[in-house]
Write a protein that holds these residues in place. Structure first.
Motif, short mmCIF file in Angstrom:
data_model
loop_
_atom_site.label_atom_id
_atom_site.label_comp_id
_atom_site.label_asym_id
_atom_site.label_seq_id
_atom_site.Cartn_x
_atom_site.Cartn_y
_atom_site.Cartn_z
N GLU A 90 -12.07 -1.05 -1.34
CA GLU A 90 -11.17 -0.59 -0.29
C GLU A 90 -11.79 0.53 0.53
OE1 GLU A 90 -7.07 -1.59 -2.74
OE2 GLU A 90 -7.93 0.40 -2.81
N ALA B 222 -9.54 0.43 4.44
CA ALA B 222 -8.09 0.35 4.34
C ALA B 222 -7.70 -0.41 3.08
CB ALA B 222 -7.51 -0.36 5.56
N GLN B 223 -6.58 -0.03 2.50
CA GLN B 223 -6.08 -0.71 1.32
C GLN B 223 -5.58 -2.10 1.68
OE1 GLN B 223 -2.99 1.36 -0.77
NE2 GLN B 223 -2.85 -0.20 -2.36
N ARG B 224 -5.97 -3.09 0.89
CA ARG B 224 -5.51 -4.47 1.11
C ARG B 224 -4.37 -4.77 0.17
NH1 ARG B 224 -7.82 -8.04 4.50
NH2 ARG B 224 -9.60 -7.17 5.54
N SER C 42 -4.36 -5.81 5.52
CA SER C 42 -4.46 -4.35 5.55
C SER C 42 -4.18 -3.89 6.97
CB SER C 42 -5.85 -3.91 5.11
OG SER C 42 -6.80 -4.15 6.14
N ALA C 43 -4.30 -2.60 7.18
CA ALA C 43 -4.12 -2.04 8.52
C ALA C 43 -5.27 -2.41 9.44
CB ALA C 43 -3.97 -0.53 8.44
N THR C 44 -6.37 -2.94 8.88
CA THR C 44 -7.55 -3.25 9.69
C THR C 44 -7.87 -4.74 9.80
OG1 THR C 44 -9.03 -2.95 7.80
CG2 THR C 44 -8.61 -1.02 9.20
N ASP D 264 -2.00 1.83 12.10
CA ASP D 264 -1.69 2.89 11.15
C ASP D 264 -0.32 2.77 10.50
OD1 ASP D 264 -4.19 4.08 11.52
OD2 ASP D 264 -3.47 5.28 13.20
N GLU E 33 0.27 0.03 7.06
CA GLU E 33 -0.02 0.22 5.63
C GLU E 33 1.20 0.66 4.82
OE1 GLU E 33 -3.08 2.82 3.01
OE2 GLU E 33 -3.94 1.58 4.60
N ALA F 180 2.89 -1.60 1.83
CA ALA F 180 3.09 -1.06 0.48
C ALA F 180 4.53 -1.29 0.04
CB ALA F 180 2.73 0.42 0.45
#
Length: 126
Positions: free
Chosen positions: A5, A10-12, A36-38, A101, A104, A108
């Protein structure tokens, strides 16, 4: 954050939900594998072109927006070995042009809830 990550930035989240991508060619319907955010990894019936600029459209439960449109680029297309003869024959990776942004925290929340499955539904055995 894991090492992978951290490398990605970014967290997936492993969340399965429908989405669509559209670019210069056809509109492609798919199912997210992780997001993710990306960017997003999805499975799709059609095979888009690597390098193509696309709009990713999706809806998530609990989102203030009725639908999100994110600009991205197809960065990888490969055979989906898990469904090589089925509907979702291709794995497609899309990198968003800009990190989203506010996505994420929403991802979650969704991944903690039971509103969206973290795995695909089992195949029908009729």
């Amino acid at each position: 954050m894991t090492e992978e990550e951290d490398r990605r930035g970014a967290q997936r989240f492993t969340i399965w939900f429908p989405l669509q991508i559209s670019g210069e060619g056809e509109v492609i319907i798919g199912i997210s594998r992780d997001i993710s955010a990306t960017g997003v990894m999805m499975v799709a019936a059609a095979e888009p072109v690597v390098g193509e600029r696309v709009v990713v459209m999706l809806r998530l439960p609990g989102d203030e927006l009725p639908e999100r449109e994110m600009i991205g680029t197809i960065v990888r297309v490969e055979d989906n070995e898990e469904d090589s003869e089925g509907l979702w024959r291709h794995r497609v990776a899309v990198s968003f042009t800009e990190a989203i942004d506010d996505l994420e925290p929403l991802l979650a929340d969704v991944s903690r809830s039971s509103q969206v499955p973290s795995q695909p539904p089992p195949p029908k055995t009729d």
